[in-house]
Design an enzyme around this catalytic site. Structure first.
Site, PDB file in Angstrom:
ATOM      1  N   GLY B  29       0.845  -1.190   0.000  1.00  0.00           N
ATOM      2  CA  GLY B  29       0.000   0.000   0.000  1.00  0.00           C
ATOM      3  C   GLY B  29       0.875   1.233   0.000  1.00  0.00           C
ATOM      4  O   GLY B  29       1.174   1.796   1.052  1.00  0.00           O
ATOM      5  N   ASN B 124      -5.835   2.515   9.971  1.00  0.00           N
ATOM      6  CA  ASN B 124      -6.729   3.206  10.894  1.00  0.00           C
ATOM      7  C   ASN B 124      -7.858   2.316  11.405  1.00  0.00           C
ATOM      8  O   ASN B 124      -8.204   1.332  10.763  1.00  0.00           O
ATOM      9  CB  ASN B 124      -7.419   4.347  10.139  1.00  0.00           C
ATOM     10  CG  ASN B 124      -6.787   5.693  10.449  1.00  0.00           C
ATOM     11  OD1 ASN B 124      -6.349   5.920  11.576  1.00  0.00           O
ATOM     12  ND2 ASN B 124      -6.752   6.562   9.455  1.00  0.00           N
ATOM     13  N   LYS B 206      -7.483   6.645  19.458  1.00  0.00           N
ATOM     14  CA  LYS B 206      -7.442   7.437  18.226  1.00  0.00           C
ATOM     15  C   LYS B 206      -8.861   7.666  17.697  1.00  0.00           C
ATOM     16  O   LYS B 206      -9.158   8.706  17.111  1.00  0.00           O
ATOM     17  CB  LYS B 206      -6.561   6.769  17.173  1.00  0.00           C
ATOM     18  CG  LYS B 206      -6.185   7.745  16.042  1.00  0.00           C
ATOM     19  CD  LYS B 206      -5.147   7.232  15.073  1.00  0.00           C
ATOM     20  CE  LYS B 206      -4.821   8.318  14.035  1.00  0.00           C
ATOM     21  NZ  LYS B 206      -4.079   7.836  12.885  1.00  0.00           N
ATOM     22  N   ASN B 210     -11.109  10.530  15.747  1.00  0.00           N
ATOM     23  CA  ASN B 210     -11.528  10.252  14.363  1.00  0.00           C
ATOM     24  C   ASN B 210     -13.040  10.123  14.195  1.00  0.00           C
ATOM     25  O   ASN B 210     -13.586  10.585  13.189  1.00  0.00           O
ATOM     26  CB  ASN B 210     -10.873   8.964  13.840  1.00  0.00           C
ATOM     27  CG  ASN B 210      -9.418   9.155  13.439  1.00  0.00           C
ATOM     28  OD1 ASN B 210      -8.590   8.260  13.604  1.00  0.00           O
ATOM     29  ND2 ASN B 210      -9.084  10.320  12.920  1.00  0.00           N
ATOM     30  N   ASN B 214     -13.685  13.160  11.754  1.00  0.00           N
ATOM     31  CA  ASN B 214     -13.771  12.648  10.383  1.00  0.00           C
ATOM     32  C   ASN B 214     -15.230  12.504   9.957  1.00  0.00           C
ATOM     33  O   ASN B 214     -15.581  12.784   8.816  1.00  0.00           O
ATOM     34  CB  ASN B 214     -13.078  11.280  10.261  1.00  0.00           C
ATOM     35  CG  ASN B 214     -11.560  11.376  10.331  1.00  0.00           C
ATOM     36  OD1 ASN B 214     -11.017  12.138  11.117  1.00  0.00           O
ATOM     37  ND2 ASN B 214     -10.872  10.614   9.506  1.00  0.00           N
ATOM     38  N   SER B 277      -8.648  13.140   7.099  1.00  0.00           N
ATOM     39  CA  SER B 277      -8.324  12.288   5.943  1.00  0.00           C
ATOM     40  C   SER B 277      -9.577  11.729   5.274  1.00  0.00           C
ATOM     41  O   SER B 277      -9.650  11.636   4.044  1.00  0.00           O
ATOM     42  CB  SER B 277      -7.404  11.154   6.381  1.00  0.00           C
ATOM     43  OG  SER B 277      -8.033  10.389   7.393  1.00  0.00           O
ATOM     44  N   GLU B 289     -13.148   5.038   4.767  1.00  0.00           N
ATOM     45  CA  GLU B 289     -13.005   3.888   5.673  1.00  0.00           C
ATOM     46  C   GLU B 289     -14.164   3.820   6.680  1.00  0.00           C
ATOM     47  O   GLU B 289     -13.951   3.858   7.895  1.00  0.00           O
ATOM     48  CB  GLU B 289     -11.654   3.976   6.380  1.00  0.00           C
ATOM     49  CG  GLU B 289     -10.465   3.898   5.419  1.00  0.00           C
ATOM     50  CD  GLU B 289      -9.114   3.979   6.096  1.00  0.00           C
ATOM     51  OE1 GLU B 289      -8.797   5.064   6.634  1.00  0.00           O
ATOM     52  OE2 GLU B 289      -8.392   2.976   6.094  1.00  0.00           O
TER      53      GLU B 289
END
Lengths: 324, 324
Positions: B29, B124, B206, B210, B214, B277, B289
């Site tokens: 990746g 993630n 995290k 997020n 996000n 992101s 995601e």
């Protein structure tokens, strides 16, 4: 008694029998909804004046054309006015403004009132009854919840897809003789009505549908009720939001059975790719009734300690999404 | 012991001392993140092979150029491969795929493994550790949470805005000698790391950031963290979502203090108009995601009976909003 059956014209009663009570009627907010009901009343013989802005010149010249599932009709001569002063005092003021224009109540409704003028607000959500009551006295105020699908297709052209009905209630008291007379007025004009002792309860009941469907239609990216129900995780959120509203309403004192969640979902499924009114407003860059449909219910739910986490998040998203 | 201090290169230890343990390293990746760490390791002297698709020809010809706040460097000759078979077995496989590509683990990671190959996933959210463990054995798997801001500005061009650090943990067991050796590898290459006994706890920690930032950045209409915090009702939802995540994590056994809500908000405020992101992925029509960041945490929260109504609604909206 809390809810009454559909009101239909009484046998042997003509429109002239009811119109003495409501000699002059003003329509404040002549969008699709206001024009439709005003036109129906005028067609039946009532004296109606439409307070109108953008379409004023066209309607003043050409009148109104109304298309309904049971036939079309035209009103070549329609009384339109650009200000409430021009209209003067009336016996019944029908408020069909968007709630986002409620700051104009004083200017728009004030000049229409004599001592006994009644005000019927056909606006969505929560707050308008109280605002009108605070400005003009609670005794004047009645409310109606419109279950109708009607669009303005061109200036002066109204397309009624589903005539539906109006659920009427007095503000802060049970059904009165006056409310019955308003109900009769509409019934004589061909508009089905019901009456209820609990206007606020009617409003909460309509919110059970509006909060999830109008809200998710916008927040999930501008999608129809069909798209919402096609996504199982979103359908689950519709149900969960309905439950929050029902439980908040119950804490406030309005009993709505939990079984109505299933009923409303099953009623919505056959509607196909339906765009809730707030979605249309959002898409056309018009103000969305965020405070009436989500903000005020949220504040009232919090006041009684109801737990409404999903309503909170949906409201916050809508505040931002509808920010211009 | 649960958390360790920042790992910095030990005095008197050179890269050649650590690289015997990790003779051949594959980067699976090779987006911005994979290229950055791979380039740092190669610059320090490691043998790195990049599994690469779209940028393969450019990088194969011109190498990699890395810009960082502490200086820029170029690697004119970079080993790139278009398939894992081409790479062959390695000692360390660093997985920097988007989690939306996890269905390709077997094909991409399988051919790289000898008996002792270790896998470090820098992905993630939740789920990747378990998926790699199920396919290749739990013993191989380590995880790293990257606190970094890095972008691919052109094929073969990597811009690291904030180098930050990696928090490393073993999957399903406390810090091992192996994890320490990986930590040392990065430290020698100029990448700060920390180690922790609780990898899953690191992941939940995290997610506290997020999940709200996000998620709301997308659901509130494609807005930055600054826009989110500028709207008080949205800031309140950030805090409430953080609380849901912290309480769910606690039920699962990962203790995150409630005071970290305030810390994270105050840490985010000076970041200005930062685009999470997931928002960048969403805007550029790349897969978001959704399952790793919202779906899997939601399922694990439900498994332990945690109450996460806002996460549920946010997840449902994101499922629909990111549907192509």
């Amino acid at each position: 008694m809390s809810r009454r059956e559909l009101v239909t014209p009484r046998r042997g009663v003509s429109f002239s029998d009811v119109k003495n009570r409501w000699k002059k009627i003003a329509i404040v907010g002549s969008g699709a909804l206001g024009c439709y009901y005003g036109a129906m009343l005028q067609r039946a013989g009532a004296q109606v004046v439409f307070l109108m802005r953008s379409d004023r010149d066209v309607v003043s010249e050409k009148g109104l054309r109304v298309m309904t599932p049971s036939g079309n009709f035209s009103l070549p001569a329609v009384n339109v006015a650009g200000s409430s002063e021009e209209i003067g005092v009336c016996d019944l003021v029908i408020v069909a403004l968007k709630t986002t224009a409620n700051a104009e109540f004083l200017k728009l409704v004030g000049p229409l009132l004599h001592e006994d003028t009644a005000i019927l607000t056909l606006q969505n959500g929560l707050g308008s009854d109280e605002e009108l009551a605070a400005l003009f006295g609670a005794k004047r105020v009645m409310g109606g919840l419109c279950f109708i699908c009607v669009n303005r297709t061109a200036p002066g052209e109204i397309l009624c897809i589903t005539p539906g009905s109006i659920s009427l209630g007095e503000f802060g008291c049970p059904i009165t003789e006056r409310l019955t007379a308003v109900s009769e007025l509409f019934a004589q004009a061909g508009v089905k009505t019901r009456m209820d002792d609990d206007l606020a309860g009617l409003r909460w009941k309509k919110l059970v549908w509006n909060v999830p469907f109008n809200g998710l239609a916008i927040a999930a990216g501008g999608i129809t009720t069909e798209n919402i129900l096609a996504q199982p995780v979103l359908e689950a959120e519709v149900r969960a939001l309905m439950k929050e509203i029902i439980e908040a309403a119950a804490k406030i004192g309005h009993v709505i059975p939990l079984s109505s969640i299933e009923e409303q979902i099953e009623h919505t499924r056959p509607m196909g790719p339906y765009q809730p009114s707030s979605l249309i407003d959002y898409r056309e860059n018009r103000p969305v009734e965020v405070e009436a449909i989500w903000g005020e219910p949220l504040r009232r739910a919090r006041e009684v300690g109801a737990v409404v986490p999903k309503l909170e998040l949906l409201y916050a998203l809508l505040v931002r999404l509808t920010k211009r």
